[in-house]
Design a protein around this motif. Structure first.
Motif, PDB file in Angstrom:
ATOM      1  N   ARG A   1      14.092 -12.097   3.897  1.00 50.89           N
ATOM      2  CA  ARG A   1      12.638 -12.244   4.063  1.00 50.89           C
ATOM      3  C   ARG A   1      12.196 -13.548   3.411  1.00 50.89           C
ATOM      4  NH1 ARG A   1       7.749  -9.348   4.431  1.00 50.89           N
ATOM      5  NH2 ARG A   1       6.324  -9.638   2.684  1.00 50.89           N
TER       6      ARG A   1
ATOM      7  N   MET B   1       0.814  -1.208   0.000  1.00 49.25           N
ATOM      8  CA  MET B   1       0.000   0.000   0.000  1.00 49.25           C
ATOM      9  C   MET B   1       0.858   1.274   0.000  1.00 49.25           C
ATOM     10  SD  MET B   1      -2.825  -1.264   2.743  1.00 49.25           S
ATOM     11  CE  MET B   1      -1.869  -2.450   3.669  1.00 49.25           C
TER      12      MET B   1
ATOM     13  N   LEU C   1       7.861   1.327   1.426  1.00 54.07           N
ATOM     14  CA  LEU C   1       6.794   1.074   2.392  1.00 54.07           C
ATOM     15  C   LEU C   1       6.208   2.421   2.797  1.00 54.07           C
ATOM     16  CD1 LEU C   1       8.282  -1.715   4.701  1.00 54.07           C
ATOM     17  CD2 LEU C   1       6.622  -1.950   2.873  1.00 54.07           C
ATOM     18  N   ARG C   2       4.900   2.458   2.945  1.00 52.82           N
ATOM     19  CA  ARG C   2       4.225   3.723   3.237  1.00 52.82           C
ATOM     20  C   ARG C   2       4.801   4.366   4.505  1.00 52.82           C
ATOM     21  NH1 ARG C   2      -1.918   3.669   2.446  1.00 52.82           N
ATOM     22  NH2 ARG C   2      -1.362   4.709   0.513  1.00 52.82           N
ATOM     23  N   GLY C   3       5.092   5.658   4.364  1.00 61.03           N
ATOM     24  CA  GLY C   3       5.557   6.416   5.527  1.00 61.03           C
ATOM     25  C   GLY C   3       7.068   6.422   5.698  1.00 61.03           C
ATOM     26  N   TYR C   4       7.802   5.761   4.793  1.00 55.61           N
ATOM     27  CA  TYR C   4       9.258   5.695   4.931  1.00 55.61           C
ATOM     28  C   TYR C   4       9.962   6.168   3.656  1.00 55.61           C
ATOM     29  CZ  TYR C   4       8.119   3.308   9.212  1.00 55.61           C
ATOM     30  OH  TYR C   4       7.607   3.028  10.453  1.00 55.61           O
TER      31      TYR C   4
ATOM     32  N   ARG D   1      11.796  -2.766   1.110  1.00 51.96           N
ATOM     33  CA  ARG D   1      12.093  -4.168   0.780  1.00 51.96           C
ATOM     34  C   ARG D   1      12.864  -4.238  -0.522  1.00 51.96           C
ATOM     35  NH1 ARG D   1       6.602  -5.561   3.198  1.00 51.96           N
ATOM     36  NH2 ARG D   1       7.273  -6.263   5.234  1.00 51.96           N
TER      37      ARG D   1
ATOM     38  N   ASP E   1      14.549  -0.193  14.997  1.00 52.28           N
ATOM     39  CA  ASP E   1      14.609  -1.598  14.591  1.00 52.28           C
ATOM     40  C   ASP E   1      13.381  -1.928  13.728  1.00 52.28           C
ATOM     41  OD1 ASP E   1      15.690  -4.060  14.375  1.00 52.28           O
ATOM     42  OD2 ASP E   1      14.831  -4.844  16.229  1.00 52.28           O
ATOM     43  N   LYS E   2      13.134  -1.054  12.749  1.00 54.34           N
ATOM     44  CA  LYS E   2      11.903  -1.124  11.948  1.00 54.34           C
ATOM     45  C   LYS E   2      12.240  -1.383  10.479  1.00 54.34           C
ATOM     46  CE  LYS E   2       7.557  -0.193  10.838  1.00 54.34           C
ATOM     47  NZ  LYS E   2       7.678  -0.877   9.559  1.00 54.34           N
ATOM     48  N   ILE E   3      11.424  -2.200   9.819  1.00 57.21           N
ATOM     49  CA  ILE E   3      11.612  -2.425   8.378  1.00 57.21           C
ATOM     50  C   ILE E   3      11.160  -1.158   7.644  1.00 57.21           C
ATOM     51  CG2 ILE E   3      10.921  -3.816   6.384  1.00 57.21           C
ATOM     52  CD1 ILE E   3      10.343  -6.100   8.433  1.00 57.21           C
TER      53      ILE E   3
ATOM     54  N   ARG F   1      16.232  -3.021   7.192  1.00 55.07           N
ATOM     55  CA  ARG F   1      15.846  -2.629   8.546  1.00 55.07           C
ATOM     56  C   ARG F   1      16.689  -1.447   9.007  1.00 55.07           C
ATOM     57  NH1 ARG F   1      12.701  -5.066  12.441  1.00 55.07           N
ATOM     58  NH2 ARG F   1      12.336  -7.023  11.351  1.00 55.07           N
TER      59      ARG F   1
END
Lengths: 251, 509
Positions: free
Chosen positions: B33, B1, B154-157, B133, B128-130, B123
């Motif tokens: 992954r 998304m 990824l949304r927000g990054y 990808r 400690d967040k993905i 990451r």
């Protein structure tokens, strides 16, 4: 798109743990899910390792869904996004009281997200005010965790009374027992009494468990670090009942 | 998304360790992954690559099948044996997804190779967040090696994504944006589409002399028919023979209806040779047509006649196997090769341009023929009543077919939209006339099968079938007149006139 809420006016009953775990299971089932952390303490955001933006954007929360979408962050799990809480969400009651049609405001703004998500889970703060009433209008069902103690029994009765007075459909409220300690006679008796009194309690029971407490340390849903433990099985059972209920209500 | 699009970098050499050990920057680490997986796969499609043309890929890996389409979840199934047709799959999802594109065509391998793929999470150390990808997708076989690194946001990054993208730009060169990197994309990048079988075509010059254009078109149709011969010899599916016959029938019809364009001896020889080459194909086609419709015919019979019908099917299948062998022998024979060579020689002969008709521009000739044929269909068709002999209805079907051939063979001389409108109007009438004829042919075919057998249950089943088909033919006969009236309506005349770019005149009755 369906909107559900985890709500109780009492704190420490397992709302956030429930919201986090059911949002996780919904996403894992392939449902595009958004968890909105309405509690300014930001516990569910913390569990998913998601930080809010540093900007104080909360006053725009009820303006346009695009503003909301701009604050959404992906979780580490497929199909699951998080709208993290901001400290200034604590002013939502004041903010809503200044707006017209405040009770319908949340529902309206969230409907703009229907292209993006199939399910929205609202993790609500333990209070009863304009924000809670906006949740009562927007969400269906409203899952209510109840610790089987006298005090919780009383709180649930107060909620039902509030719904009656304000003419909200009480069928929206779906209670379930949370933080249950099977060895305690009081818990057993309270559960029996409340089930006899309210037929709509879900069968699934969330036990009091160190694994649920460990979510804070692990910063993940129970399934990620304690897959085969009773608490995880309880959340799976709870989700299955919830999804059956959602499908039934959809018909 | 995510809001932003993925970025991709081409890789020709497989280097899965390229970004290990902090290769993507400080505070960012790679975690597996989905581990590196290499699979030997075969791509399946039909003769015309219908799945490929529809942006779909059917990938076989052992007895696992995956149907891939852009922006859709893959459909997967484990399937024993070697399914050839859509209905051979046991998974209903596969049957449904393949039936509309493959229809009667068989699946065959079109490409084999090794697909390597893996996924990593990137990451960020702080939370400690993905944050994004990374995918590696690579295809390799003896002649090709191509793949892509794909960075998925990824949304927000967005900031983290941009940071990694800049790092990858430095290592791999500039990225390609907005690409859905999947196997289809990689194969397209390898110019696989260039290998797709295509119909033989020629460019028509509307002012070319009729003799030149007609002979060229006959040659083209015969060459296109030849594309289907290997499939008939291998007995892959019934459509190879069908398409072979259609192209030859078109060629023969063209020779016939463009009277005067070719010299009389050339026309007569081509007509005879084309008929000769088609004649040995008729029996197998008749048997194929019956077998393709066997489920429908079975459904017309009550339980009591099912055993007789089983016997009929066994006999037809035996006859079909024999007819197939005979045709295969014929297609290998000197007779076929000599006839084919003669047709190609005759069609390829230099133009004589001995008559006025042969010299006139092809568009004028085709215009006249379309106009004449349409008027003839109107005249003969509107004269048909419920009491007219069936023979006249069959003749009308042939006239319609000739018009349809003219419109399709010389389609590029005309405005595509107008042409489409006429063909759409013709379809209703042609379907009724075609089915009416098929019913007659099937009754004859069944009577022949009955005469060949001494089995009483078979004869009873056949009698039952003939009775039902006769009734259906009678019912269809009642629709013929209204279908003709619809086709001969002033609207069609106006469209034909638009097509031929002339003023509307009333249809000559």
């Amino acid at each position: 798109m369906r909107i559900v809420a985890c709500y109780s006016m009492k704190g420490g009953v397992g709302k956030t743990a429930t919201a986090v775990n059911i949002a996780y299971w919904a996403a894992k089932s392939g449902i595009r899910t958004l968890l909105i952390d309405l509690d300014p303490q930001g516990a569910s955001s913390f569990y998913f390792r998601v930080k809010p933006s540093s900007k104080s954007w909360g006053k725009r929360f009820f303006n346009a869904y695009k503003d909301l979408l701009g604050q959404v962050k992906a979780s580490d799990y497929d199909n699951l996004d998080i709208l993290p809480a901001h400290l200034n969400f604590r002013k939502f009651d004041v903010l809503l009281s200044s707006l017209k049609k405040r009770k319908a405001r949340l529902k309206k703004i969230l409907s703009g997200l229907s292209d993006e998500y199939q399910l929205i889970v609202l993790d609500c703060p333990p209070s009863i005010g304009d924000l809670s009433e906006a949740v009562f209008v927007a969400a269906n069902p409203i899952f209510v965790p109840v610790i089987p103690t006298t005090l919780s029994q009383r709180t649930y009765a107060q909620l039902l009374q509030f719904f009656k007075e304000k003419k909200y459909p009480h069928k929206k409220l779906v209670p379930f027992f949370s933080m249950v300690q099977g060895q305690k006679a009081l818990h057993k008796k309270t559960m029996e009494d409340m089930r006899a009194q309210h037929s709509n309690f879900l069968d699934a029971v969330i036990p009091f468990s160190v694994d649920v407490e460990n979510m804070g340390e692990q910063r993940a849903p129970v399934d990620v670090f304690a897959r085969s433990r009773p608490a995880n099985r309880a959340y799976v059972a709870l989700w299955k009942e919830m999804v059956a209920l959602l499908n039934k209500k959809a018909k | 998304m995510p809001d932003t699009q993925s970025l991709a970098w081409p890789v020709t050499i497989l280097e899965p360790d390229l970004f290990d050990n902090g290769g993507l920057g400080e505070k960012l680490s790679l975690e597996v992954r989905s581990p590196l997986k290499a699979e030997d796969v075969t791509l399946l499609d039909d003769f015309d690559w219908h799945l490929w043309q529809d942006n779909r890929l059917l990938v076989k890996n052992g007895n696992e099948y995956q149907l891939l389409a852009p922006a859709a979840e893959p459909i997967s199934a484990v399937q024993s044996g070697s399914p050839q047709f859509s209905w051979d799959f046991t998974s209903p999802a596969f049957v449904e997804a393949l039936a509309d594109r493959l229809t009667l065509r068989a699946l065959r391998p079109i490409l084999a190779g090794r697909v390597t793929q893996a996924w990593w999470n990137i990451r960020e150390a702080g939370e400690d967040k993905i944050v994004c990808r990374l995918q590696l997708l690579h295809f390799q076989n003896e002649t090709h090696s191509q793949g892509y690194w794909q960075l998925v946001p990824l949304r927000g990054y967005q900031q983290e994504f941009d940071k990694v993208a800049r790092r990858m730009d430095k290592i791999l060169g500039e990225s390609l944006a907005n690409l859905p990197v999947d196997l289809h994309f990689i194969l397209a990048d390898l110019a696989l589409d260039d290998a797709r079988p295509r119909a033989a075509t020629i460019r028509l010059d509307s002012t070319a002399a009729s003799e030149v254009a007609v002979a060229g078109m006959v040659l083209n149709l015969v060459r296109d028919a030849q594309r289907h011969v290997p499939g008939i010899i291998e007995d892959v599916d019934s459509e190879f023979l069908h398409d072979f016959r259609v192209q030859l029938r078109k060629a023969r019809s063209l020779v016939q209806i463009t009277k005067g364009a070719l010299s009389a001896p050339r026309q007569a020889s081509l007509k005879t040779l084309l008929a000769d080459i088609m004649r040995p194909t008729g029996l197998l086609r008749d048997l194929d047509v019956f077998l393709l419709e066997q489920q429908y015919y079975r459904s017309l019979l009550p339980e009591i006649h099912q055993s007789g019908f089983d016997q009929l099917i066994r006999n037809v299948k035996n006859a079909r196997n024999q007819a197939c062998k005979t045709l295969q022998q014929y297609l290998h024979s000197d007779t076929y090769n000599t006839h084919l060579a003669s047709i190609i020689d005759l069609a390829g002969e230099p133009a004589e341009l001995a008559s006025t008709s042969s010299q006139q521009p092809i568009y004028l000739l085709v215009n006249q023929l379309i106009s004449k044929r349409y008027r003839k269909i109107c005249r003969n068709g509107l004269a048909i009543t419920d009491d007219t002999p069936d023979e006249d209805v069959h003749n009308l079907r042939i006239e319609c077919k000739k018009l349809r051939y003219l419109l399709t063979i010389f389609g590029e001389l005309y405005d595509a939209a107008t042409l489409k409108k006429i063909i759409k109007r013709m379809k209703g009438l042609q379907t009724i006339l075609g089915n009416f004829n098929d019913y007659a042919v099937q009754q004859e075919f069944l009577a022949m099968q009955s005469a060949k057998s001494r089995s009483q249950p078979l004869q009873m089943a056949v009698s039952g079938l003939i009775a039902v088909i006769f009734q259906q033919q009678r019912q269809l006969r009642q629709q013929v007149c209204s279908a003709i009236e619809e086709f001969a309506a002033p609207e069609t005349t106006a469209i034909i006139d638009t097509l031929l770019a002339k003023e509307t005149e009333p249809c000559e009755l």
